[in-house]
Design a protein around this motif. Structure first.
Motif, PDB file in Angstrom:
ATOM      1  N   LYS A   1       1.101  -1.532  -0.157  1.00  0.00           N
ATOM      2  CA  LYS A   1      -0.084   0.318   0.022  1.00  0.00           C
ATOM      3  C   LYS A   1       1.052   1.334   0.080  1.00  0.00           C
ATOM      4  N   GLU A   2       0.341   2.495  -0.404  1.00  0.00           N
ATOM      5  CA  GLU A   2       0.801   3.613   0.065  1.00  0.00           C
ATOM      6  C   GLU A   2       1.207   3.853   0.864  1.00  0.00           C
ATOM      7  N   ARG A   3       1.723   4.730   1.704  1.00  0.00           N
ATOM      8  CA  ARG A   3       2.868   4.899   3.228  1.00  0.00           C
ATOM      9  C   ARG A   3       2.675   6.753   3.062  1.00  0.00           C
ATOM     10  N   LEU A   4       2.730   7.695   3.697  1.00  0.00           N
ATOM     11  CA  LEU A   4       3.562   8.537   3.927  1.00  0.00           C
ATOM     12  C   LEU A   4       4.578   8.866   4.879  1.00  0.00           C
ATOM     13  N   MET A   5       5.755   9.371   4.631  1.00  0.00           N
ATOM     14  CA  MET A   5       7.220   8.858   5.437  1.00  0.00           C
ATOM     15  C   MET A   5       7.738   9.769   5.411  1.00  0.00           C
TER      16      MET A   5
END
Ligand SMILES: [Zn+2]
Length: 142
Positions: free
Chosen positions: A127-131
């Motif tokens: 999935k997409e993650r805010l890093m």
């Protein structure tokens, strides 16, 4: 001598309750046709269903679990193939550009999608993650 089906004999049938091909006992015959069977597993009495027939019917519905996870993986793979940015290990002290490929020690390979102040969106296989990152991006306020 030909073996004929008759009441009391065992036969394999598809059980509508157990949703499996199981051993059944013939309960009633209609001429040469098996009319009713009883499931030895759940005890339910129902029409005889030839296991070979039910398999044919059930095959086209094999696609199962192809949810959003699979879609994310496809986008991720395509993104990796097209990514032209540098590939490096992820560090929150690094600055990134859209299209960069990062190696995260837990999440694996990711692609940088969007940049924000001190963070960026990365797409990993699941999935997409805010890093977190060291990016200085336009501040919205003064
Ligand atoms: Zn059953």
């Amino acid at each position: 001598m030909l073996e004929k089906n008759s009441a009391g004999q065992n036969i394999e049938s598809y059980c509508t309750k157990c949703k499996l091909n199981l051993d059944h006992t013939i309960m009633a015959m209609e001429g040469e046709t098996i009319a009713k069977v009883r499931c030895k597993t759940c005890g339910g009495v129902h029409k005889f269903r030839n296991p070979a027939d039910t398999q044919k019917v059930r095959k086209p519905r094999a696609k199962k679990g192809a949810g959003s996870d699979a879609t994310a993986a496809i986008i991720w793979e395509a993104g990796l193939a097209e990514a032209k940015g540098k590939e490096r290990d992820y560090s929150m002290a690094s600055k990134y550009r859209v299209g960069d490929v990062v190696n995260h020690h837990t999440f694996g390979k990711g692609i940088v999608l969007k940049l924000y102040a001190n963070k960026c969106d990365m797409l990993f296989k699941d999935k997409e993650r805010l890093m977190a990152s060291a990016n200085e991006y336009k501040r919205m306020q003064h």
